[in-house]
Design an enzyme around this catalytic site. Structure first.
Site, short mmCIF file in Angstrom:
data_model
loop_
_atom_site.label_atom_id
_atom_site.label_comp_id
_atom_site.label_asym_id
_atom_site.label_seq_id
_atom_site.Cartn_x
_atom_site.Cartn_y
_atom_site.Cartn_z
N ARG A 192 0.82 -1.21 0.00
CA ARG A 192 0.00 0.00 0.00
C ARG A 192 0.85 1.26 0.00
O ARG A 192 0.43 2.30 -0.50
CB ARG A 192 -0.96 -0.03 1.20
CG ARG A 192 -2.09 -1.03 1.00
CD ARG A 192 -3.05 -1.06 2.15
NE ARG A 192 -3.65 0.25 2.40
CZ ARG A 192 -4.17 0.62 3.57
NH1 ARG A 192 -4.16 -0.21 4.59
NH2 ARG A 192 -4.70 1.82 3.72
N TYR A 233 -8.88 15.03 -5.47
CA TYR A 233 -9.09 16.33 -4.82
C TYR A 233 -8.17 16.46 -3.61
O TYR A 233 -7.86 15.47 -2.95
CB TYR A 233 -10.54 16.57 -4.42
CG TYR A 233 -11.20 15.49 -3.58
CD1 TYR A 233 -11.71 14.34 -4.16
CD2 TYR A 233 -11.34 15.65 -2.20
CE1 TYR A 233 -12.34 13.38 -3.40
CE2 TYR A 233 -11.98 14.69 -1.42
CZ TYR A 233 -12.47 13.55 -2.03
OH TYR A 233 -13.09 12.59 -1.28
N PRO A 234 -7.75 17.70 -3.35
CA PRO A 234 -6.97 17.93 -2.14
C PRO A 234 -7.88 18.27 -0.97
O PRO A 234 -9.00 18.77 -1.19
CB PRO A 234 -6.12 19.14 -2.52
CG PRO A 234 -6.94 19.90 -3.49
CD PRO A 234 -7.84 18.90 -4.20
N ASP A 268 -8.13 19.37 3.55
CA ASP A 268 -7.54 19.76 4.84
C ASP A 268 -8.41 19.21 5.95
O ASP A 268 -9.59 18.92 5.74
CB ASP A 268 -7.59 21.29 4.99
CG ASP A 268 -6.45 22.00 4.28
OD1 ASP A 268 -5.48 21.33 3.89
OD2 ASP A 268 -6.56 23.23 4.12
N ARG A 269 -7.86 19.16 7.13
CA ARG A 269 -8.66 18.98 8.34
C ARG A 269 -8.90 20.36 8.94
O ARG A 269 -7.97 21.20 8.96
CB ARG A 269 -7.92 18.10 9.35
CG ARG A 269 -7.82 16.65 8.93
CD ARG A 269 -9.13 15.93 9.16
NE ARG A 269 -9.01 14.51 8.82
CZ ARG A 269 -9.88 13.88 8.04
NH1 ARG A 269 -10.89 14.51 7.49
NH2 ARG A 269 -9.74 12.59 7.82
N HIS A 281 -14.66 6.17 9.61
CA HIS A 281 -14.40 6.54 8.21
C HIS A 281 -14.05 5.29 7.39
O HIS A 281 -14.59 5.06 6.31
CB HIS A 281 -13.27 7.56 8.18
CG HIS A 281 -12.62 7.72 6.85
ND1 HIS A 281 -13.16 8.50 5.85
CD2 HIS A 281 -11.48 7.19 6.32
CE1 HIS A 281 -12.38 8.44 4.79
NE2 HIS A 281 -11.36 7.65 5.04
N GLN A 339 -8.89 3.73 -2.95
CA GLN A 339 -8.36 5.04 -2.56
C GLN A 339 -6.86 4.98 -2.38
O GLN A 339 -6.32 3.96 -1.94
CB GLN A 339 -9.03 5.53 -1.28
CG GLN A 339 -8.38 5.13 0.02
CD GLN A 339 -8.64 3.68 0.44
OE1 GLN A 339 -9.09 2.87 -0.33
NE2 GLN A 339 -8.31 3.37 1.69
N SER A 347 -15.70 13.64 8.41
CA SER A 347 -15.84 14.54 7.25
C SER A 347 -16.76 15.71 7.59
O SER A 347 -16.47 16.86 7.27
CB SER A 347 -16.38 13.79 6.04
OG SER A 347 -15.46 12.79 5.64
C1 VOV Z 1 -12.65 3.19 -0.65
C2 VOV Z 1 -12.79 4.14 0.23
C3 VOV Z 1 -11.95 4.46 1.42
C4 VOV Z 1 -11.47 3.61 2.41
C5 VOV Z 1 -11.65 2.10 2.51
C6 VOV Z 1 -10.72 4.42 3.34
C7 VOV Z 1 -10.09 3.92 4.49
C8 VOV Z 1 -9.23 4.72 5.24
C9 VOV Z 1 -8.52 4.26 6.39
C10 VOV Z 1 -8.64 2.87 6.98
C11 VOV Z 1 -7.74 5.31 6.83
C12 VOV Z 1 -6.86 5.34 8.08
C13 VOV Z 1 -5.59 4.62 7.97
C14 VOV Z 1 -4.71 5.07 6.88
O1 VOV Z 1 -4.63 4.33 5.91
O2 VOV Z 1 -4.14 6.13 7.00
C15 VOV Z 1 -7.93 6.40 5.93
C16 VOV Z 1 -7.26 7.61 6.03
C17 VOV Z 1 -7.66 8.73 5.35
N1 VOV Z 1 -8.70 8.83 4.46
FE1 VOV Z 1 -9.81 7.31 3.77
N2 VOV Z 1 -10.77 5.73 2.91
C18 VOV Z 1 -11.52 5.81 1.76
C19 VOV Z 1 -11.86 6.92 1.01
C20 VOV Z 1 -11.54 8.20 1.43
C21 VOV Z 1 -12.12 9.40 0.90
C22 VOV Z 1 -13.18 9.48 -0.16
C23 VOV Z 1 -11.55 10.46 1.57
C24 VOV Z 1 -11.91 11.92 1.41
C25 VOV Z 1 -12.80 12.33 2.57
C26 VOV Z 1 -14.16 12.76 2.16
O3 VOV Z 1 -14.99 12.98 3.09
O4 VOV Z 1 -14.43 12.95 0.97
C27 VOV Z 1 -10.59 9.94 2.47
C28 VOV Z 1 -9.77 10.71 3.26
C29 VOV Z 1 -8.82 10.15 4.09
C30 VOV Z 1 -7.78 10.91 4.75
C31 VOV Z 1 -7.57 12.42 4.59
C32 VOV Z 1 -7.06 10.03 5.52
C33 VOV Z 1 -5.85 10.38 6.39
C34 VOV Z 1 -6.37 11.10 7.59
C35 VOV Z 1 -5.48 11.21 8.76
O5 VOV Z 1 -5.83 12.06 9.59
O6 VOV Z 1 -4.49 10.49 8.89
N3 VOV Z 1 -10.62 8.56 2.40
N4 VOV Z 1 -8.87 6.03 5.00
#
Ligand code: VOV
Length: 247
Positions: free
Chosen positions: A129, A143-144, A146-147, A170, A183, A221
């Site tokens: 990964r 898309y970019p 922020d938190r 999430h 993703q 989100s």
């Molecule tokens: C297929 C969809 C999908 C899946 C399974 C998924 C899963 C996960 C897991 C398990 C984790 C945490 C562990 C890691 O791997 O870091 C994350 C992490 C993250 N994600 Fe996510 N995410 C998805 C999809 C997904 C989307 C569509 C978005 C945009 C948010 C939205 O509202 O539009 C997103 C954002 C993020 C972000 C910004 C982070 C890092 C945040 C931080 O603070 O570190 N993400 N994500």
């Protein structure tokens, strides 16, 4: 003070969006246009070889809407390699007919929220990964984001366990889209104007909307996400460029 989250960082990533200068392209001679397409083909072939050798990955996309026409996405073990490939591309004949539209510099990032018990430096799944081969799925959405850091909702002031809980929730929403959306999260704090880049892949475009809409209702989100511009497009092969540019 809340404890910082540990991140695991993989390959560096450049999203390079361009618009086609159709006027210049139409004014060019057939010979110049052939040269531009052939050079791009060769460059892509080199990048694909790097991907086969697991030394990086490449994706090429045709975008929809006026923000950009093309996206070239490259991953490499070092930022220097990305800089070199960007320069090499800028020197090509094709680049003479392209106008920079947007770029994003980041690094594939996984966080320790989910690492429980695994050693990311050796665990094969973690490693795959962190150094991904970009999915060959039909469509892309980037898309970019922020938190939030405002007086009421400041992600960076939340306790680590609470952030872990929100990220778990999430992840559960995301998992419902297994097989439909993939993703790649890249971190860009210190590298670009936003904190993360979200690159999604799908077989059906509508799944982007469904997933992103559903996630808007997740607490993480709804309370803590700010988004930049959205870019969507279709994956193309290097051969497809001939048809895209045909007059
Ligand atoms: C297929 C969809 C999908 C899946 C399974 C998924 C899963 C996960 C897991 C398990 C984790 C945490 C562990 C890691 O791997 O870091 C994350 C992490 C993250 N994600 Fe996510 N995410 C998805 C999809 C997904 C989307 C569509 C978005 C945009 C948010 C939205 O509202 O539009 C997103 C954002 C993020 C972000 C910004 C982070 C890092 C945040 C931080 O603070 O570190 N993400 N994500």
């Amino acid at each position: 003070m809340p404890e910082a989250v540990e991140t695991f960082d993989g390959w560096y990533c450049l999203h390079d969006f361009r618009k086609v200068d159709w006027n210049a392209w139409k004014l060019a001679s057939q010979e110049e246009r052939d040269q531009a397409l052939n050079e791009f083909n060769e460059l892509m072939q080199g990048w694909e070889e790097i991907e086969s050798n697991r030394e990086g990955s490449v994706g090429f996309y045709q975008m929809i809407g006026q923000k950009a026409d093309l996206l070239i996405m490259n991953l490499r073990p070092t930022m220097d390699e990305l800089t070199d490939l960007e320069t090499a591309f800028n020197k090509t004949k094709l680049a003479e007919f392209l106008i920079p539209a947007y770029s994003f510099v980041s690094v594939v990032e996984l966080s320790a929220y989910m690492a429980k018990g695994k050693d990311p430096d050796t665990d094969p799944e973690f490693q795959a990964r962190l150094k991904p081969v970009l999915p060959k799925w039909e469509h892309i959405c980037f898309y970019p984001m922020d938190r939030k850091k405002d007086a009421v909702n400041n992600w960076f002031m939340e306790e680590k366990d609470e952030r872990g809980r929100l990220m778990y929730e999430h992840g559960m929403t995301g998992r419902k889209y297994a097989g439909k959306v993939r993703q790649i999260i890249t971190g860009s704090i210190g590298f670009d104007d936003w904190e993360w880049g979200v690159t999604l892949y799908a077989h059906e475009m509508i799944q982007f909307k469904k997933l992103i809409y559903e996630m808007r209702f997740d607490e993480v989100s709804a309370r803590f996400a700010d988004f930049g511009e959205f870019f969507i497009g279709h994956r193309k092969t290097k051969e497809d460029l001939n048809q895209i540019m045909a007059l």
